[in-house]
Design a protein around this motif. Sequence first.
Motif, mmCIF file in Angstrom:
data_model
loop_
_atom_site.group_PDB
_atom_site.id
_atom_site.type_symbol
_atom_site.label_atom_id
_atom_site.label_comp_id
_atom_site.label_asym_id
_atom_site.label_seq_id
_atom_site.Cartn_x
_atom_site.Cartn_y
_atom_site.Cartn_z
ATOM 1 N N TRP A 187 0.629 -1.189 -0.054
ATOM 2 C CA TRP A 187 -0.086 -0.099 0.088
ATOM 3 C C TRP A 187 0.699 1.201 0.081
ATOM 4 O O TRP A 187 0.539 2.396 -0.563
ATOM 5 C CB TRP A 187 -0.879 -0.027 1.339
ATOM 6 N N VAL A 188 1.869 1.406 0.703
ATOM 7 C CA VAL A 188 2.632 2.468 0.893
ATOM 8 C C VAL A 188 3.478 2.761 -0.636
ATOM 9 O O VAL A 188 3.415 3.869 -1.053
ATOM 10 C CB VAL A 188 4.062 2.232 1.885
ATOM 11 N N THR A 189 3.869 1.696 -1.219
ATOM 12 C CA THR A 189 4.497 1.808 -2.385
ATOM 13 C C THR A 189 3.512 2.168 -3.431
ATOM 14 O O THR A 189 3.728 3.116 -4.353
ATOM 15 C CB THR A 189 4.938 0.481 -3.128
ATOM 16 N N MET A 190 2.049 1.932 -3.299
ATOM 17 C CA MET A 190 0.915 2.477 -4.300
ATOM 18 C C MET A 190 0.860 3.855 -4.113
ATOM 19 O O MET A 190 0.607 4.596 -5.023
ATOM 20 C CB MET A 190 -0.098 1.694 -4.270
ATOM 21 N N LEU A 191 0.870 4.168 -2.755
ATOM 22 C CA LEU A 191 0.590 5.502 -2.216
ATOM 23 C C LEU A 191 1.885 6.437 -2.977
ATOM 24 O O LEU A 191 1.466 7.645 -3.370
ATOM 25 C CB LEU A 191 0.937 5.582 -0.573
ATOM 26 N N PRO A 203 -7.471 5.060 -2.852
ATOM 27 C CA PRO A 203 -7.416 5.753 -3.853
ATOM 28 C C PRO A 203 -7.869 7.147 -3.227
ATOM 29 O O PRO A 203 -7.288 8.102 -3.627
ATOM 30 C CB PRO A 203 -8.524 5.342 -4.695
ATOM 31 N N VAL A 204 -8.822 7.089 -2.288
ATOM 32 C CA VAL A 204 -9.120 8.570 -1.690
ATOM 33 C C VAL A 204 -7.998 9.184 -1.097
ATOM 34 O O VAL A 204 -7.582 10.314 -1.013
ATOM 35 C CB VAL A 204 -10.549 8.415 -0.802
ATOM 36 N N VAL A 205 -7.460 8.632 -0.032
ATOM 37 C CA VAL A 205 -6.277 8.956 0.424
ATOM 38 C C VAL A 205 -5.111 9.604 -0.465
ATOM 39 O O VAL A 205 -4.649 10.565 -0.096
ATOM 40 C CB VAL A 205 -5.570 7.885 1.427
ATOM 41 N N VAL A 206 -4.974 8.862 -1.509
ATOM 42 C CA VAL A 206 -3.954 9.332 -2.389
ATOM 43 C C VAL A 206 -4.407 10.421 -3.070
ATOM 44 O O VAL A 206 -3.754 11.513 -3.140
ATOM 45 C CB VAL A 206 -3.830 8.268 -3.698
ATOM 46 N N LEU A 207 -5.820 10.767 -3.410
ATOM 47 C CA LEU A 207 -6.290 11.814 -3.937
ATOM 48 C C LEU A 207 -6.001 13.307 -3.101
ATOM 49 O O LEU A 207 -5.638 14.126 -3.564
ATOM 50 C CB LEU A 207 -7.542 11.636 -4.224
ATOM 51 N N LEU A 244 -6.473 10.700 -13.618
ATOM 52 C CA LEU A 244 -7.593 9.779 -12.970
ATOM 53 C C LEU A 244 -7.438 8.295 -12.989
ATOM 54 O O LEU A 244 -7.897 7.560 -12.243
ATOM 55 C CB LEU A 244 -9.224 10.261 -13.106
ATOM 56 N N SER A 245 -6.706 8.039 -14.144
ATOM 57 C CA SER A 245 -6.464 6.642 -14.599
ATOM 58 C C SER A 245 -5.782 5.768 -13.417
ATOM 59 O O SER A 245 -5.801 4.903 -13.007
ATOM 60 C CB SER A 245 -5.858 6.546 -15.771
ATOM 61 N N THR A 246 -4.809 6.586 -12.945
ATOM 62 C CA THR A 246 -3.874 6.135 -11.886
ATOM 63 C C THR A 246 -4.846 6.015 -10.486
ATOM 64 O O THR A 246 -4.547 4.764 -10.236
ATOM 65 C CB THR A 246 -2.788 7.093 -11.635
ATOM 66 N N ILE A 295 -5.469 2.308 -8.781
ATOM 67 C CA ILE A 295 -4.981 2.063 -7.187
ATOM 68 C C ILE A 295 -6.270 1.541 -6.740
ATOM 69 O O ILE A 295 -6.205 0.358 -5.977
ATOM 70 C CB ILE A 295 -4.627 3.583 -6.755
ATOM 71 N N ARG A 296 -7.609 1.916 -7.039
ATOM 72 C CA ARG A 296 -8.788 1.434 -6.660
ATOM 73 C C ARG A 296 -9.012 -0.089 -7.005
ATOM 74 O O ARG A 296 -9.295 -0.777 -6.077
ATOM 75 C CB ARG A 296 -10.039 2.151 -7.236
ATOM 76 N N ARG A 297 -8.471 -0.241 -8.213
ATOM 77 C CA ARG A 297 -8.658 -1.890 -8.627
ATOM 78 C C ARG A 297 -7.508 -2.730 -8.033
ATOM 79 O O ARG A 297 -8.092 -3.698 -7.485
ATOM 80 C CB ARG A 297 -8.370 -1.594 -10.220
ATOM 81 N N GLU A 298 -6.366 -2.358 -7.921
ATOM 82 C CA GLU A 298 -5.287 -3.009 -7.395
ATOM 83 C C GLU A 298 -5.428 -3.186 -5.958
ATOM 84 O O GLU A 298 -5.203 -4.312 -5.363
ATOM 85 C CB GLU A 298 -4.069 -2.424 -7.738
#
Lengths: 86, 630
Positions: B370-374, B604-608, B588-590, B594-597
């Motif tokens: 998760w941190v890596t995706m973040l 995804p909300v945290v990332v946004l 938004l594709s990213t 993230i949502r999917r993975e």
Amino acid sequence: MHPTQSLSQIPIGQLARIVSVKQCAQMPDCARQLSELGFLPDEHIVVLRRTMPGSDPLLVRIGVSTFALRLAEAACVEVALGDGAY
Amino acid sequence: MREEKIHFHPSGPLIALVGNPNCGKTALFNRLTGSFQKVANYAGVTVERKEGRLITSLHIALRILDLPGTYSLYPRSLDERVTCDVLAGRAQGEKRPDVAVCVVDATNLRRSLRLVLAVQRQGLPCIVALNMSDEARLRGIHIDEQALSAELGMPVVSTVATATDGDSALRKLLDDPAILQLRANPESLSNATDNSGQQTHADHERVQVILRKLNLDHLVPDLKTERLDRFLLHPVFGPIMLVVLLFMIFQAMFSWAQVPMDFIKDTSDNLAVLVADLLPDNWLRSLIVDGVIKGAGSVVVFLPQILILFAFILILEESGYLPRAAYLLDRLMGSVGLSGRSFIPLLSSFACAIPGIIATRTIPNQRDRWVTMLIAPLMTCSARLPVYALLISAFIPQTRIWGVVELQGVIIFILYFAGIVGAMGVAWVLKRFTASGRQIRPLMMELPPYRLPVFRNILIGLWQRTQLFMSRVGGVIMVLTLALWFLASFPSAPAGASGAPIEYSIAGMIGHALAVVLAPIGFNWQIAIALVPGLAAREVAISSLGTVYALSTTSEVAQSLGPLIAENWSLPTALSLLAWYVFAPQCLSTIATIRRESGSWQLPVVVLVYLFALAYLASFITFRVATALL
């Protein structure tokens, strides 16, 4: 019979045999995972290099495979020194 | 841009390939099935499912399933769980295999045999394929197939997945219809449920006995690999080699991709012009030209770079270097609470964050993943480059500092560096202020022996990753592009309106509203409007700016947008926009990936939220400091 010590402390190139893999307080799952990778009693093991600063992680060879282990992970593995170098 | 259809062959018998990671299982799978392969996902999880077809000499179609590599049937990662579930017949929408082929690394029987015993205990008929038998022979390991077969109570054949016809012994065995009538060893079923540590030890003892009987019970050095490691893992040369290698990969990624990227861009532009000439001027033409053709073009244009990067990653992976790079970087990553395993996803993110986020699947630790995706979106992806190029060429003079380095180049370097530092900073904060961050991360990573990469396997891998990227990403990006086209086109401008039509659209209204919020960081309303369609893909903001400033054709945008904004914007505004683009989630594709993975909305909300906050802060500081100084 040599006394046992931890894998994190033995010198490079010194042949050793695993005596036991013990539980580690910081990483609860560590012992089980190590056993599954093949860190099991009676296996031959040798530390190949500890060249990174602070010697963490270190490289060990067990049987015919090479693994990178953290110092804390290596500390869970009790070994008895064997005779001779690798 | 089509969704890949999944073809099941429900009639044929199902053969599952099981094995440790790095045992050559996928190479054997490629050898057996050739081009009859379908790549998809397992139901409900983001684990790659590879199925192929093998026609036996009696014209029976066998379905071959390449299960994810695993060390044991006690799963650590998502991949390993899938393997366990399929073998146990628990996997959703998945038939239980009729036969399990245990692919065994002949140079490492010790570990492989424990997995064979565990698979046998699942109550499936098993065959052992002693793979890499050529390498074992070279290293002086002689395995008596018949004795091993007798010890295990199952057929044993030797294979060499990397050689033509290296699978002939296994094919011959599978040709025999009797193989499907194999019965599971009845005694093995008795303790099928016991999967505890005790079982591991019991298996270990049995393996020790077998190895002793076959006279294979000693430590074998790998001199070739050790000699290379002495240099490549050297405390000084090792990291230098790694940096040189990464530098070369980046060079190749940008220079080799230039020609195909220009070609794709020109083709999509020409196609847009062609179609525009054929259709009457109405909303449908705008939809097809601006929405579909230009939208698809803006995504496909990054494919050459992604392919070049993937080709290098595949070569490094096949050769055995990649885990060593992770080993070399482990200290650095560890200082911010990640392990070396996060390196590959982050490297991929320099081409595009989407394949990077997909690549996080190989990280077994959920928190690390998760941190890596973040932080992956903070790596400077190539979609930012057109925006950087426009702003830098318009605002930064072509001078040299101290007569040696180009000022424009320095700015590009600073932008890349800011992204990396930002990512490290975020990871460090998470390490410092979360309970899970302070735990020691497990490493326990195997460094496989060096091998020469096989060209055929790299091509197959490249093809599969391209398919995955296009099918996974294509759909999402198309939908988002079309949605944003709609926002930017409706409602249309009233008759006799003076400004650009986009000003009167929904996107224009949103932009005008945003302009109030963005004024403190120096953005004018034109920028604010362009940022809205720019959410589809970062570089779309450029053509949107062109639209806002009422430049009609693409060539006009390329020629006159630079001078136009240089005249209209202040330098602090331009710098502030650059800072914004380093951090803002302008894609938004990213977020959708993230949502999917991650399988949740939380991440995804945290990332946004955090990326917008970071971008606003960075732009605010940049704008204020620049205004005060310049």
